[in-house]
Write a protein that holds these residues in place. Structure first.
Motif, PDB file in Angstrom:
ATOM      1  N   ARG A   1       2.320  16.028  -9.878  1.00 32.78           N
ATOM      2  CA  ARG A   1       2.530  16.406 -11.360  1.00 32.78           C
ATOM      3  C   ARG A   1       1.297  16.803 -12.104  1.00 32.78           C
ATOM      4  N   LEU A   2       0.303  16.607 -11.474  1.00 31.61           N
ATOM      5  CA  LEU A   2      -1.210  16.636 -12.064  1.00 31.61           C
ATOM      6  C   LEU A   2      -1.460  17.791 -12.637  1.00 31.61           C
ATOM      7  N   GLU A   3      -1.255  19.102 -12.068  1.00 34.41           N
ATOM      8  CA  GLU A   3      -1.324  20.092 -12.785  1.00 34.41           C
ATOM      9  C   GLU A   3      -0.405  20.654 -13.854  1.00 34.41           C
ATOM     10  N   GLN A   4       0.775  20.043 -13.852  1.00 33.66           N
ATOM     11  CA  GLN A   4       1.546  20.268 -15.201  1.00 33.66           C
ATOM     12  C   GLN A   4       1.017  19.186 -16.171  1.00 33.66           C
ATOM     13  N   GLU A   5       0.644  18.039 -15.913  1.00 31.89           N
ATOM     14  CA  GLU A   5       0.185  17.225 -16.819  1.00 31.89           C
ATOM     15  C   GLU A   5      -1.113  17.700 -17.611  1.00 31.89           C
ATOM     16  N   THR A   6      -2.132  18.061 -16.797  1.00 32.72           N
ATOM     17  CA  THR A   6      -3.320  17.978 -17.460  1.00 32.72           C
ATOM     18  C   THR A   6      -3.448  19.723 -17.797  1.00 32.72           C
ATOM     19  N   GLY A   7      -2.616  20.639 -17.227  1.00 25.98           N
ATOM     20  CA  GLY A   7      -2.677  21.883 -17.729  1.00 25.98           C
ATOM     21  C   GLY A   7      -3.746  22.695 -16.891  1.00 25.98           C
ATOM     22  N   ARG A   8      -4.229  22.029 -15.755  1.00 25.29           N
ATOM     23  CA  ARG A   8      -5.323  22.537 -15.143  1.00 25.29           C
ATOM     24  C   ARG A   8      -4.924  22.698 -13.688  1.00 25.29           C
ATOM     25  N   ASP A   9      -5.462  23.869 -12.922  1.00 28.31           N
ATOM     26  CA  ASP A   9      -5.227  24.148 -11.646  1.00 28.31           C
ATOM     27  C   ASP A   9      -6.107  23.315 -10.639  1.00 28.31           C
ATOM     28  N   VAL A  10      -5.562  22.223  -9.975  1.00 30.22           N
ATOM     29  CA  VAL A  10      -6.717  21.537  -9.144  1.00 30.22           C
ATOM     30  C   VAL A  10      -6.296  21.854  -7.818  1.00 30.22           C
ATOM     31  N   MET A  11      -5.706  23.088  -7.471  1.00 27.97           N
ATOM     32  CA  MET A  11      -5.462  23.421  -6.116  1.00 27.97           C
ATOM     33  C   MET A  11      -4.863  22.576  -5.208  1.00 27.97           C
ATOM     34  N   HIS A  12      -3.690  21.929  -5.819  1.00 29.97           N
ATOM     35  CA  HIS A  12      -2.957  21.083  -5.055  1.00 29.97           C
ATOM     36  C   HIS A  12      -1.957  21.929  -4.030  1.00 29.97           C
TER      37      HIS A  12
ATOM     38  N   ALA B   1       0.650  -1.227  -0.022  1.00 26.30           N
ATOM     39  CA  ALA B   1      -0.064   0.039  -0.044  1.00 26.30           C
ATOM     40  C   ALA B   1       0.855   1.143  -0.114  1.00 26.30           C
ATOM     41  N   VAL B   2       2.012   1.134   0.612  1.00 23.33           N
ATOM     42  CA  VAL B   2       2.761   2.344   0.915  1.00 23.33           C
ATOM     43  C   VAL B   2       3.578   2.873  -0.648  1.00 23.33           C
ATOM     44  N   ARG B   3       3.694   1.581  -1.300  1.00 29.52           N
ATOM     45  CA  ARG B   3       4.398   1.915  -2.612  1.00 29.52           C
ATOM     46  C   ARG B   3       3.331   2.617  -3.472  1.00 29.52           C
ATOM     47  N   PHE B   4       2.099   1.804  -3.652  1.00 30.11           N
ATOM     48  CA  PHE B   4       1.067   2.323  -4.514  1.00 30.11           C
ATOM     49  C   PHE B   4       0.704   4.009  -4.172  1.00 30.11           C
ATOM     50  N   TYR B   5       0.403   4.076  -2.912  1.00 29.30           N
ATOM     51  CA  TYR B   5      -0.150   5.300  -2.511  1.00 29.30           C
ATOM     52  C   TYR B   5       0.919   6.278  -2.746  1.00 29.30           C
ATOM     53  N   GLN B   6       2.259   6.074  -2.523  1.00 24.81           N
ATOM     54  CA  GLN B   6       3.269   6.970  -2.863  1.00 24.81           C
ATOM     55  C   GLN B   6       3.306   7.494  -4.151  1.00 24.81           C
ATOM     56  N   HIS B   7       3.344   6.393  -4.963  1.00 23.90           N
ATOM     57  CA  HIS B   7       3.371   6.758  -6.342  1.00 23.90           C
ATOM     58  C   HIS B   7       2.023   7.674  -6.801  1.00 23.90           C
ATOM     59  N   SER B   8       0.975   7.364  -6.179  1.00 21.41           N
ATOM     60  CA  SER B   8      -0.299   8.440  -6.410  1.00 21.41           C
ATOM     61  C   SER B   8      -0.086   9.693  -6.052  1.00 21.41           C
ATOM     62  N   LEU B   9       0.601   9.861  -4.680  1.00 23.52           N
ATOM     63  CA  LEU B   9       1.030  11.158  -4.257  1.00 23.52           C
ATOM     64  C   LEU B   9       1.951  11.768  -5.046  1.00 23.52           C
ATOM     65  N   GLU B  10       2.845  11.191  -5.821  1.00 22.04           N
ATOM     66  CA  GLU B  10       3.820  11.728  -6.608  1.00 22.04           C
ATOM     67  C   GLU B  10       3.153  12.126  -7.937  1.00 22.04           C
ATOM     68  N   MET B  11       2.253  11.339  -8.374  1.00 21.78           N
ATOM     69  CA  MET B  11       1.411  11.629  -9.703  1.00 21.78           C
ATOM     70  C   MET B  11       0.537  12.925  -9.451  1.00 21.78           C
ATOM     71  N   TYR B  12       0.046  13.107  -8.039  1.00 24.48           N
ATOM     72  CA  TYR B  12      -0.835  14.312  -8.005  1.00 24.48           C
ATOM     73  C   TYR B  12       0.020  15.621  -7.769  1.00 24.48           C
TER      74      TYR B  12
END
Lengths: 403, 84, 130
Positions: free
Chosen positions: A90-101, A77-88
């Motif tokens: 980069r999400l604004e950069q990836e989607t070009g949208r401000d998700v207020m991260h 779970a730590v590996r999976f959620y850490q990956h997700s946290l890192e993706m979050y």
């Protein structure tokens, strides 16, 4: 959607429902839309429909408390959620949208010797598997969050905490819209106000769905449904280790000061954070009796307010502004269920219980890879449904059933 | 959003708030599952998780400390024959 | 209100009929906590109930305090959200101040209420009166 939202996103709604798609995803929440997004962006699979019975993000994606953290209790779970946290991140950069991260840091407080051991163990296992978490003493806790009553009103004294500096939050509907926009821009169809009423079968195989907008053939059907997943699965005779429980949360009126971190306490069963608007957002544990109702209870407010004031006395002077309920698909081991179901051509991403929001990027990315390649990616292999039959359950105390 | 309180009628003690009770499930395994290992798996982990009226047990922890049986609609939390 | 004191009770589990027809010691407060269970605030002989399979055991897990009815009702008005019995004498039990409390409303002429609280909750109970 109102004009302010239109300025934020460019959602290209399909003009009609096609009679067949390569992939049909049931559920237009974060997980369903992220799966569609990554199918389109990473794998070039765009003949995809997302079927949503309400409007996008109207289920648990719009009813959670937007906590992003990776400080779970088991390595997988730590590996999976850490990956997700890192993706979050980069999400604004990836989607070009401000998700207020916003990275806020998360304190998980211990009120007893046993709690201290648990938080020390959490720090160790997180660090070992790539998610930074450290054990901190009361002095450091006060530096991080001066508003905490270190005596816990004399009843729940704060002995220590684990501190997860990368704990974060994001704006839930903006995350949903960013994924929907990105997917639809590449040709994915999102059909709102369309309910799935059954499955099309060819022998054992699922070959499509019956919907309120007619039959739709599909190469693969993916359920990304939240609380109602067992009802859907029962249409193909599939039994799932899922119970649906209500989870309530509330926000107060604005707190004039800045409240930096996310504060959680397993002992008290509450957690608190401050969204960008300045309200205090308080969540608690699931209600014990399974239910699908969206009603909100006064008893929850009373006990949750009582417990959160013990931690943060300033809450006493605030007022409850809004209260809501989500219906959570709680799995038997408090870990998600992703992948094959045993029913050919039917995949699930479920068991997101009270921890689904933080998993949206990784859950979507990994499910998309599974759909595109037909093979389960290593990151989510431990979370396959057949773990229950194979004595490989992923019991995770770090899940907590709260956030 | 409706703010309300679920109340349960205990045959011995009377009508009380749901917080006085502990929820207990009556597990069901579909008759179609016949193979012993499959039944064990179902008994251990699987849930019907019915969206509708379920018959279940509640323990009156704050009162008579006895179990009672009632039907509740999981879609609404209504208890059809609730005298509360 | 004085702090509740330890009660030396007897717990009897027996058939409902046997409990209905038992010859309780004179003047003892009998709390019918369930159809098949009574809590008697007095020592009780083994043969008090006719059920040969009855369980009769000393029970010291509860504390109790008598409160004048006016003071008791004022407290209950604030701390109890369910309907109280109007007849006298009467027994009732349920959440009072968030705690599992048993109430005994004495017979007419004796204007008092007995609050019975599990011993571990006495500290919280006393706190709620202040």
């Amino acid at each position: 959607m109102n004009e302010a939202v239109e300025r934020l996103v460019d959602l290209r709604w399909p003009s009609q429902v096609k009679s067949a798609y390569d992939v049909v995803i049931i559920g237009g929440g974060g997980h369903g839309l992220a799966t569609a997004y990554y199918l389109a962006t990473r794998h070039g699979i765009t003949n995809v429909a997302v079927i949503e019975k309400g409007y996008i993000g109207s289920g648990n994606s719009g009813r959670n408390t937007t906590i992003i953290r990776a400080n779970y209790g088991i390595p997988e779970a730590v590996r999976f959620y850490q990956h997700s946290l890192e993706m979050y991140g980069r999400l604004e950069q990836e989607t070009g949208r401000d998700v207020m991260h916003a990275t806020k840091g998360l304190l998980w407080i211990a009120h007893s010797e046993a709690g201290v051991r648990q938080e020390r163990a959490r720090a160790e296992i997180n660090t070992a598997f790539g998610s930074k978490t450290e054990y901190v003493d009361p002095k450091t806790i006060q530096d991080i969050c001066p508003q905490l009553d270190m005596t816990g009103q004399g009843v729940w004294p704060i002995y220590g905490a684990s501190y997860h500096p990368s704990g974060a939050s994001a704006r839930h509907d903006r995350v949903v819209w960013a994924y929907a926009e990105g997917a639809m821009r590449l040709g994915v169809h999102v059909h709102q106000r369309t309910a799935v009423t059954g499955f099309l079968r060819d022998g054992d195989r699922v070959v499509g769905v019956e919907t309120t907008a007619g039959s739709i053939a599909a190469g693969v059907v993916v359920s990304a449904v939240g609380g109602h997943v067992t009802t859907l699965a029962s249409m193909v005779g599939l039994r799932l280790p899922i119970r649906t429980h209500q989870l309530q949360a509330f926000v107060t009126n604005r707190y004039a000061q800045a409240f930096g971190p996310i504060v959680a306490s397993s002992g008290l069963g509450v957690y608190a954070s401050q969204p960008a608007k300045g309200e205090m957002l308080i969540g608690a544990e699931i209600d014990r009796a399974p239910a699908y109702a969206y009603d909100a209870g006064h008893s929850f407010l009373r006990s949750c307010a009582f417990r959160s004031i013990a931690l943060l006395p300033f809450l006493r002077d605030l007022r409850v502004l809004r209260q809501w309920t989500g219906v959570c698909d709680m799995s038997a081991d408090y870990s998600p269920i992703m992948g094959f179901t045993g029913v050919p051509n039917l995949l699930v991403t479920t068991g997101w219980g009270t921890w689904g929001f933080k998993a949206i990027p990784a859950g979507g990315e990994q499910m998309a890879e599974l759909i595109a390649t037909g093979r389960t990616p290593a990151l989510i292999a431990p979370f396959a449904l057949d773990r229950f039959a194979n004595d490989r359950t992923m019991a995770d105390r770090g899940s907590a059933g709260t956030h | 959003m409706t703010i309300r309180r679920l109340r349960i009628s205990c045959p011995h003690c009377g009508v009380r708030a749901v917080e006085e009770f502990v929820h207990g499930e009556i597990p069901t395994i579909p008759e179609g599952i016949v193979e012993p290992e499959a039944r064990d798996l179902d008994r251990a982990f699987m849930h019907t998780n019915a969206e509708g009226v379920v018959v279940e047990r509640w323990f009156h922890a704050f009162g008579c400390r006895r179990w009672l049986t009632l039907a509740r609609d999981t879609r609404t939390n209504d208890i059809p024959d609730n005298r509360g | 209100m004085h702090a509740p004191e330890r009660l030396h009770c007897t717990r009897i589990v027996a058939t409902p009929t046997a409990l209905d027809t038992a010859a309780w010691p004179g003047g003892a407060v009998v709390l019918r906590v369930a159809a098949d269970e009574a809590l008697v605030a007095a020592p009780v002989e083994l043969d008090v109930v006719s059920d040969p399979h009855a369980i009769v055991e000393p029970e010291t897990a509860f504390c109790g305090v008598w409160v004048e009815v006016e003071e008791a009702l004022a407290f209950l008005e604030r701390e109890c959200d369910w309907e109280l019995p109007t007849e006298r004498p009467a027994f009732a039990q349920g959440a009072v101040a968030g705690l599992p409390v048993k109430l005994w409303f004495a017979a007419d002429g004796d204007d008092r209420v007995l609050f019975v609280v599990p011993a571990p909750f006495v500290v919280d109970f006393v706190e709620r009166w202040s």
